[in-house]
Design an enzyme around this catalytic site. Structure first.
Site, PDB file in Angstrom:
ATOM      1  N   GLU A 277       7.423   0.731   1.143  1.00  0.00           N
ATOM      2  CA  GLU A 277       6.229   1.561   1.307  1.00  0.00           C
ATOM      3  C   GLU A 277       6.278   2.683   0.277  1.00  0.00           C
ATOM      4  OE1 GLU A 277       2.552   2.215   3.226  1.00  0.00           O
ATOM      5  OE2 GLU A 277       3.960   0.545   3.300  1.00  0.00           O
TER       6      GLU A 277
ATOM      7  N   GLU B 135      -1.838   5.748  -5.344  1.00  0.00           N
ATOM      8  CA  GLU B 135      -0.610   5.125  -5.827  1.00  0.00           C
ATOM      9  C   GLU B 135      -0.904   3.895  -6.691  1.00  0.00           C
ATOM     10  OE1 GLU B 135       0.653   6.943  -1.715  1.00  0.00           O
ATOM     11  OE2 GLU B 135       0.629   4.760  -1.857  1.00  0.00           O
TER      12      GLU B 135
ATOM     13  N   ASP C 119       1.158   4.565   7.061  1.00  0.00           N
ATOM     14  CA  ASP C 119       2.386   3.934   7.563  1.00  0.00           C
ATOM     15  C   ASP C 119       2.080   3.013   8.741  1.00  0.00           C
ATOM     16  OD1 ASP C 119       4.117   5.410   5.756  1.00  0.00           O
ATOM     17  OD2 ASP C 119       3.652   7.149   6.977  1.00  0.00           O
TER      18      ASP C 119
END
Length: 491
Positions: free
Chosen positions: A289, A319, A476
């Site tokens: 992750e 990201e 998450d």
């Protein structure tokens, strides 16, 4: 219907009409006399999407039994961002993105920069003493809340809530964090430490203002002075635990925390981390992750050294674009996403990542075969064919949990969410064939699938919470839920 006909006939007799045309009779019955049965209004699109998800999401044939998670863990102190900064005597400053925060001036400028764009970010605060003063003020601020923090601990919490998994969490666990963790989570003795690592989460809602800045989206700004996680000190403990625990899935995170170290120390530690990961047995599936970073050279090192030795990665729009910028990939000239990331551009970058760094054929030594991308309004999974199954359920389950967790509900509440995703889009902005093809999703059929060479793409909209309870850890939970419904195929 006979009552309507009788009523129309009676009306005709009173008005001395010899006969009534059929169309007029129908109009009188439906609109004047109100005798026709009222049709119920169609369900809102949000309810249709939720119902469609429930019907298509299915458990994998073979589910994970034991999951090891590491290595960043902390306590999140969640506060109203604008309120805390004002309590610290800080007013809006110039909008400047500082890679590392050295002062409260850097803090207010960087917070201003990201709040104006409504995007999440995470930074390292270099001054330990000053950070501790700010942390104490944050903990005492009215309404401050303490939660499990760190990608690894948050993913561990989500996996443990499934109820049928054994979850091992390896990371720096202090007394407060241990108190907050799910009772089902196993923590090895080597992970305990006397003092917790604290991360400060400055949240803001859509429309919140700070001076002339108005947030276009609800989001958060995270900063910390976290040495234990920054050096990934517990990774060796995790790897040593694998023989006894014998997990079938390993979820790793925390590489972004090393960004605050001096370059020489960071690069050396990344090499050690890469070696440790490469020693994990191939029958154990490894998911990485990612999180927000600013150093392009460091991101390139992660891509070259780590992405090729894991099976799956999870990341968001910032990201993904940053990886492309760092590696001169597709659409890397774009400075940042303006609004909702273009679906065709996102698919181009995902395809490039798998083609350049993934196991696209038997001659490639890379292990990477799956990417789970999430942004506010839609999610996408790209997987190399033959390595993963149940990905329609995976992407749908991840999107569903985004709508429930953000709103703090157990099920999708159609009155608390809104469908904002583009429902018609091109499949690529680069491929000559795909960029002329459009895909259209509908609320009753909300998962789209297409193929590009030997890579399959799965996409679904997100039901965005109108008044989110908490945004921290949402990515998450999305990745964890997507993994729960995924099944890796072994040749």
């Amino acid at each position: 219907m006979w009552r309507a006909a009788l009523a129309v006939a009676s009306l005709a007799a009173c008005l001395h009409w010899p006969e009534v045309p059929e169309a007029l009779a129908r109009f009188l019955a439906d609109n004047v006399l109100g005798l026709s049965a009222q049709q119920p209004p169609p369900p809102p699109p949000e309810a249709e999407v939720a119902e469609a998800w429930d019907s298509i999401i299915s458990e994998p044939t073979v589910a994970w039994a034991r999951v090891a998670v590491g290595v960043n863990a902390c306590v999140d102190v969640v506060v109203c961002g604008v309120g805390l900064l004002e309590a610290l005597g800080l007013n809006p400053g110039e909008q400047v993105d500082h890679d590392i925060l050295q002062s409260t001036e850097d803090l207010r400028e960087t917070f201003s920069y990201f709040m104006e764009k409504g995007v999440a970010a995470e930074r390292f605060f270099a001054d330990k003493e000053l950070f501790q003063k700010i942390a104490r003020a944050a903990s005492q601020y009215p309404g401050a809340k303490h939660f499990v923090g760190g990608n690894a601990a948050l993913i561990g919490q989500k996996l443990a809530s499934a109820g049928n998994l054994s979850v091992l969490l390896v990371g720096p666990v202090g007394p407060k964090l241990y108190e907050l963790l799910d009772d089902q989570i196993i923590v090895p003795p080597e992970s305990f430490q006397e003092v917790d690592e604290f991360h400060l989460i400055l949240e803001y809602l859509t429309g919140d203002s700070w001076g002339e800045i108005e947030a276009p989206h609800a989001n958060r700004f995270i900063f910390s002075h976290d040495v234990s996680n920054a050096e990934m000190k517990t990774l060796e403990t995790l790897v040593l635990s694998l023989n006894d625990f014998n997990p079938d899935l390993i979820v790793l995170s925390g590489l972004h925390m090393m960004e605050g170290q001096r370059k020489e120390e960071r690069d050396k530690r990344l090499q050690e981390v890469s070696l440790l990961i490469s020693e994990i047995p191939s029958e154990m599936t490894v998911h990485l992750e990612l999180a927000s970073m600013t150093d392009r050279a460091y991101m390139n090192m992660i891509v070259e050294q780590v992405l090729t030795i894991v099976n799956s990665i999870g990341l968001n729009e910032q990201e993904l674009l940053f990886i492309s910028q760092a590696g001169s990939g597709p659409h890397s000239s774009q400075e940042y996403w303006s609004g909702t990331p273009d679906i065709g551009m996102v698919s181009d970058i995902l395809f490039w990542l798998l083609r350049e760094y993934g196991h696209t054929d038997s001659t490639r030594e890379s292990d990477l075969t799956r990417i789970h991308f999430h942004t506010l309004t839609y999610h996408m999974v790209a997987a190399i064919d033959g390595h993963w199954s149940n990905q329609i359920s995976s992407v749908a389950a991840g999107a569903r949990v985004a709508g429930t967790q953000a709103c703090g509900t157990n099920m999708i509440d159609p009155t608390k969410v809104v469908l904002k995703s583009p429902m018609t889009f091109v499949l690529s902005q680069m491929d000559n064939l795909l960029k002329t093809k459009k895909m259209t999703l509908s609320p009753s059929n909300p998962v789209g699938v297409w193929h590009r060479e030997n890579v399959s793409f799965f996409i679904t909209p997100v039901l965005v919470c109108i008044d989110p309870i908490r945004t921290v850890g949402l990515g998450d939970s999305i990745s964890a839920e997507g993994l729960l419904y995924s099944e890796r195929q072994f040749s």
